[in-house]
Scaffold this active site. Structure first.
Site, mmCIF file in Angstrom:
data_model
loop_
_atom_site.group_PDB
_atom_site.id
_atom_site.type_symbol
_atom_site.label_atom_id
_atom_site.label_comp_id
_atom_site.label_asym_id
_atom_site.label_seq_id
_atom_site.Cartn_x
_atom_site.Cartn_y
_atom_site.Cartn_z
ATOM 1 N N ASN A 164 -13.911 8.683 -2.853
ATOM 2 C CA ASN A 164 -14.451 7.478 -3.470
ATOM 3 C C ASN A 164 -14.202 6.336 -2.502
ATOM 4 O O ASN A 164 -13.088 6.158 -2.044
ATOM 5 C CB ASN A 164 -13.734 7.158 -4.784
ATOM 6 C CG ASN A 164 -13.937 8.236 -5.828
ATOM 7 O OD1 ASN A 164 -14.951 8.913 -5.837
ATOM 8 N ND2 ASN A 164 -12.964 8.396 -6.699
ATOM 9 N N CYS A 170 0.835 -1.195 0.000
ATOM 10 C CA CYS A 170 0.000 0.000 0.000
ATOM 11 C C CYS A 170 0.875 1.251 0.000
ATOM 12 O O CYS A 170 1.713 1.430 0.878
ATOM 13 C CB CYS A 170 -0.912 -0.006 1.229
ATOM 14 S SG CYS A 170 -1.779 1.549 1.457
ATOM 15 N N CYS A 198 0.367 3.454 3.390
ATOM 16 C CA CYS A 198 0.738 3.004 4.732
ATOM 17 C C CYS A 198 2.027 3.714 5.172
ATOM 18 O O CYS A 198 2.871 4.045 4.338
ATOM 19 C CB CYS A 198 0.907 1.487 4.755
ATOM 20 S SG CYS A 198 -0.641 0.619 5.155
ATOM 21 N N HIS A 204 -6.777 1.926 1.452
ATOM 22 C CA HIS A 204 -6.345 2.763 2.583
ATOM 23 C C HIS A 204 -7.189 4.054 2.597
ATOM 24 O O HIS A 204 -7.241 4.754 1.589
ATOM 25 C CB HIS A 204 -4.859 3.083 2.423
ATOM 26 C CG HIS A 204 -4.242 3.619 3.670
ATOM 27 N ND1 HIS A 204 -3.197 3.000 4.316
ATOM 28 C CD2 HIS A 204 -4.542 4.714 4.413
ATOM 29 C CE1 HIS A 204 -2.868 3.709 5.393
ATOM 30 N NE2 HIS A 204 -3.679 4.747 5.478
ATOM 31 N N HIS A 263 -8.734 7.354 2.224
ATOM 32 C CA HIS A 263 -8.216 8.609 1.672
ATOM 33 C C HIS A 263 -9.301 9.349 0.892
ATOM 34 O O HIS A 263 -10.259 8.745 0.433
ATOM 35 C CB HIS A 263 -7.016 8.348 0.758
ATOM 36 C CG HIS A 263 -7.359 7.611 -0.507
ATOM 37 N ND1 HIS A 263 -7.595 6.256 -0.540
ATOM 38 C CD2 HIS A 263 -7.518 8.042 -1.773
ATOM 39 C CE1 HIS A 263 -7.868 5.890 -1.782
ATOM 40 N NE2 HIS A 263 -7.840 6.951 -2.555
ATOM 41 N N GLN A 312 -9.680 12.789 -2.044
ATOM 42 C CA GLN A 312 -8.906 13.467 -3.072
ATOM 43 C C GLN A 312 -9.354 14.913 -3.183
ATOM 44 O O GLN A 312 -10.464 15.266 -2.797
ATOM 45 C CB GLN A 312 -9.132 12.793 -4.434
ATOM 46 C CG GLN A 312 -8.694 11.350 -4.449
ATOM 47 C CD GLN A 312 -8.759 10.779 -5.864
ATOM 48 O OE1 GLN A 312 -8.110 11.278 -6.778
ATOM 49 N NE2 GLN A 312 -9.554 9.753 -6.033
ATOM 50 N N HIS A 335 -4.538 1.049 7.760
ATOM 51 C CA HIS A 335 -4.747 0.641 6.367
ATOM 52 C C HIS A 335 -6.223 0.445 6.021
ATOM 53 O O HIS A 335 -6.617 0.575 4.871
ATOM 54 C CB HIS A 335 -3.954 -0.645 6.098
ATOM 55 C CG HIS A 335 -4.069 -1.118 4.686
ATOM 56 N ND1 HIS A 335 -3.571 -0.389 3.619
ATOM 57 C CD2 HIS A 335 -4.649 -2.218 4.156
ATOM 58 C CE1 HIS A 335 -3.828 -1.047 2.495
ATOM 59 N NE2 HIS A 335 -4.490 -2.148 2.782
HETATM 60 ZN ZN ZN Z 1 -2.303 1.244 3.641
#
Ligand code: ZN
Ligand code: ZN
Ligand code: FE
Length: 326
Positions: free
Chosen positions: A132, A35, A38, A143, A145, A147, A92
């Site tokens: 998303n 990832c 991470c 993970h 997140h 944007q 994660h």
């Molecule tokens: Zn991750």
């Protein structure tokens, strides 16, 4: 030479821009590789709680080349802008509903700070934060997140909302979205409410599980949140996504979250900041696909009973809140 073509092209039929970004086709696809978000990677070293990174596969870039129009009919524009990733936690796995209070606050602050900072760039017209979530919207990295796209244009959907809000205001001398929340809060589609925010499945929902989250105070941009509103926004984001996670136990709901604020500059007093959630599910094991009528016709069918769906989401949020308290 042209392998990483990045530019905007104008669609004269629909009067809207298309972002061409050939590099994005090479991005990793739900790969089993390590990832990238991470802690401990090249870009994710050191001590951080919430981390903002540049998107490695940008649709917009400050290094995008200048472009020339091909003809009178076919217009191009430079894809000047920013594509950022906000990594919301060191963990994660998870969603907005599993962030700690500290992570949630720093997450909202990151969106606020980036909006302020990027809007100082005079070439940028619009800062658009979105999220998303889940495999059904094609998320390539799980993970948690969000944007941020910062664009040299105003995205079409926002432009339409600005236009309709402006028209409504000149007709009634009132804010369209203030009136929508006034109407919704008295009705059967409220899914969550705290002092400063109202969440509802709108009367006109295009998606079966659509939810709009709107501050009760009239303001235009995420940068205008007070401290108390920031806390209430965090609670609302947590509870809405928590509600989705509990709606169909054991079944992940994929969604898009879109933050709609006013453009960087200009007088948009008639507009009202809000957040929209578009989950892909229509039932536990049924995804709503956009097809002929939506894609080809531009008109949505919502194959559900909005009042019933609102009730289901409200109850799922209540289950989430009571289990989260324990
Ligand atoms: Zn991750
Ligand atoms: Zn308003
Ligand atoms: Fe909107």
């Amino acid at each position: 030479m042209e392998e990483n073509k990045i530019e905007m092209r104008w669609n004269p039929l629909l009067e809207e821009w298309v972002l061409i970004s050939a590099k994005r086709s090479t991005r990793p696809w739900q790969s089993a590789e390590a990832c990238p978000f991470c802690p401990g990677n090249e870009e994710t070293q050191g001590d951080w709680v919430v981390l903002t990174l540049k998107n490695k596969y940008p649709a917009l870039s400050t290094e995008a080349p200048e472009v020339k129009d091909e003809s009178k009919l076919y217009k191009r524009a430079r894809s000047y802008g920013y594509s950022l990733v906000v990594v919301e936690t060191r963990n994660h796995e998870g969603d907005l509903c599993t962030l700690s209070n500290e992570e949630m606050n720093l997450y909202i602050s990151a969106l606020v700070e980036q909006t302020k900072k990027i809007c100082n760039d005079k070439k940028i017209k619009y800062v658009y934060p979105f999220r998303n979530k889940g495999k059904d919207v094609g998320v390539s990295i799980i993970h948690p997140h969000s944007q941020i796209y910062a664009l040299p244009i105003i995205p079409r959907r926002i432009e339409r909302e600005l236009d309709s809000s402006k028209k409504y205001f000149s007709k009634y001398k009132r804010c369209l979205i203030c009136d929508i929340i006034e109407e919704e809060r008295r009705g059967p589609r409220v899914v969550f409410e705290n002092k400063n925010f109202l969440a509802y499945l709108p009367f006109f929902a295009q998606w079966p599980l659509e939810v709009h989250l709107t501050p009760k105070r009239h303001f235009q941009r995420i940068t205008e949140l007070t401290e108390e509103e920031t806390l209430d926004l965090g609670e609302a984001l947590r509870n809405i996504t928590g509600g989705y996670s509990r709606l169909y136990e054991g079944r992940e709901i994929s969604y898009v979250m879109a933050m709609h604020q006013a453009p960087c500059r200009g007088d948009y007093d008639y507009y009202h900041f809000h957040i929209e959630f578009y989950p892909r599910n229509r039932e536990r094991d049924r995804i709503k696909f956009l097809a002929g009528i939506e894609i080809g016709g531009g008109t949505y069918t919502n194959d559900s009973d909005p009042e019933l769906k609102a009730k289901e989401i409200k109850e799922a949020i209540e289950r989430f809140v009571s289990s989260n308290k324990k």
